[in-house]
Motif scaffolding. Structure first.
Motif, PDB file in Angstrom:
ATOM      1  N   ASN A 188       6.712   9.446  -0.008  1.00 54.37           N
ATOM      2  CA  ASN A 188       5.729   8.748   0.378  1.00 54.37           C
ATOM      3  C   ASN A 188       5.341   8.053  -1.061  1.00 54.37           C
ATOM      4  OD1 ASN A 188       3.532   6.970   1.255  1.00 54.37           O
ATOM      5  ND2 ASN A 188       2.620   8.312   2.597  1.00 54.37           N
ATOM      6  N   LYS A 189       5.817   6.950  -1.411  1.00 57.28           N
ATOM      7  CA  LYS A 189       5.788   6.243  -2.740  1.00 57.28           C
ATOM      8  C   LYS A 189       5.265   4.746  -2.677  1.00 57.28           C
ATOM      9  CE  LYS A 189       6.815   9.676  -5.668  1.00 57.28           C
ATOM     10  NZ  LYS A 189       5.965  10.342  -6.499  1.00 57.28           N
ATOM     11  N   SER A 190       4.278   4.253  -3.511  1.00 62.63           N
ATOM     12  CA  SER A 190       4.243   3.078  -3.862  1.00 62.63           C
ATOM     13  C   SER A 190       4.544   2.616  -5.266  1.00 62.63           C
ATOM     14  CB  SER A 190       2.385   2.696  -3.595  1.00 62.63           C
ATOM     15  OG  SER A 190       2.091   2.854  -2.259  1.00 62.63           O
ATOM     16  N   HIS A 227       2.693  -2.170  -7.185  1.00 63.72           N
ATOM     17  CA  HIS A 227       1.701  -2.547  -6.440  1.00 63.72           C
ATOM     18  C   HIS A 227       2.034  -3.585  -5.064  1.00 63.72           C
ATOM     19  CE1 HIS A 227      -0.774  -0.799  -9.373  1.00 63.72           C
ATOM     20  NE2 HIS A 227      -0.335  -1.474 -10.399  1.00 63.72           N
ATOM     21  N   ASP A 228       3.327  -3.776  -5.046  1.00 66.48           N
ATOM     22  CA  ASP A 228       3.845  -4.771  -4.062  1.00 66.48           C
ATOM     23  C   ASP A 228       4.779  -3.952  -2.658  1.00 66.48           C
ATOM     24  OD1 ASP A 228       2.723  -6.895  -4.943  1.00 66.48           O
ATOM     25  OD2 ASP A 228       4.171  -8.043  -5.740  1.00 66.48           O
ATOM     26  N   SER A 237       6.241  -0.289  -1.011  1.00 56.29           N
ATOM     27  CA  SER A 237       6.039   1.136  -0.618  1.00 56.29           C
ATOM     28  C   SER A 237       7.212   1.644   0.043  1.00 56.29           C
ATOM     29  CB  SER A 237       4.879   1.290   0.555  1.00 56.29           C
ATOM     30  OG  SER A 237       5.068   0.485   1.478  1.00 56.29           O
ATOM     31  N   TRP A 249       6.477  -4.289   2.151  1.00 58.61           N
ATOM     32  CA  TRP A 249       6.055  -5.078   1.039  1.00 58.61           C
ATOM     33  C   TRP A 249       4.914  -5.778   1.413  1.00 58.61           C
ATOM     34  CZ3 TRP A 249       6.024 -10.765   1.364  1.00 58.61           C
ATOM     35  CH2 TRP A 249       5.714 -11.418   0.161  1.00 58.61           C
ATOM     36  N   LYS A 250       3.954  -5.549   0.552  1.00 56.84           N
ATOM     37  CA  LYS A 250       2.630  -6.121   0.551  1.00 56.84           C
ATOM     38  C   LYS A 250       1.825  -5.762   1.494  1.00 56.84           C
ATOM     39  CE  LYS A 250       3.063  -9.852  -2.714  1.00 56.84           C
ATOM     40  NZ  LYS A 250       2.851 -11.238  -3.161  1.00 56.84           N
ATOM     41  N   ASN A 251       2.121  -4.694   2.358  1.00 59.12           N
ATOM     42  CA  ASN A 251       1.534  -4.188   3.451  1.00 59.12           C
ATOM     43  C   ASN A 251       1.447  -5.193   4.515  1.00 59.12           C
ATOM     44  OD1 ASN A 251       0.425  -1.621   2.326  1.00 59.12           O
ATOM     45  ND2 ASN A 251      -1.140  -2.717   1.457  1.00 59.12           N
ATOM     46  N   TYR A 260       7.957  -4.792   6.901  1.00 56.19           N
ATOM     47  CA  TYR A 260       8.351  -3.518   6.719  1.00 56.19           C
ATOM     48  C   TYR A 260       9.535  -3.465   7.372  1.00 56.19           C
ATOM     49  CZ  TYR A 260       3.803  -1.977   6.088  1.00 56.19           C
ATOM     50  OH  TYR A 260       2.577  -2.011   5.565  1.00 56.19           O
TER      51      TYR A 260
END
Length: 146
Positions: free
Chosen positions: A4-6, A9-10, A12, A73-75, A78
């Motif tokens: 589980n990585k980010s 900042h954009d 995950s 991407w940017k929450n 997906y």
């Protein structure tokens, strides 16, 4: 295993990898036949004497590996992919299919993160996906593709 990585900042990434092993044994004694004397008394003692018990034995085994990954991407957007391969004991003797692969892929978008919507819409998500499923029994006798 799980990741589980980010990053940057954009983006995950959530990924899983695993395996399973099932081994089932069933033993039993079957007896049946016509009722001998008392109607509707279903017991071994009330069966006619020309029926003998039969021992039964059944064993099934399934070995599987599976993986999934979701790139975000940017929450708000997906991409999800999964895969599983099963090696089932029901397929051992047919010699044509060493394993059954079940893939899937999906794309989802959280619209409320992408655009301004009316206040009465607090959350809106759209998802599309494709998957293939099956079972060892449905695969028996199917000729694999080229």
């Amino acid at each position: 295993m799980n990741i589980n990585k980010s990053f940057k900042h954009d983006f995950s990434l959530i990924a899983n990898l695993g395996a399973s092993f099932e081994d089932h044994y069933t033993r039993g004694v079957d007896i049946g036949g016509k009722l001998a004397t008392v109607p509707n008394l279903f017991s071994a003692a009330n069966l006619s004497s020309d029926n003998s018990p039969k021992e039964t034995y059944k064993r099934t085994r399934n070995i599987a590996v599976f993986a999934s990954a979701e790139l975000g991407w940017k929450n708000m957007l997906y991409l999800t992919a999964t895969g599983r391969t099963d090696w089932a004991s029901q397929l051992v003797s047919n010699g044509k299919t060493p394993g059954i692969f079940y893939p899937s892929i999906g794309l989802s978008a959280i619209i409320t993160e992408m655009a301004s919507l009316p206040q009465f819409i607090s959350y809106l998500k759209v998802r599309g996906s494709y998957t293939e499923v099956g079972s060892p029994i449905s695969q028996v006798g199917i000729t694999p593709g080229p």
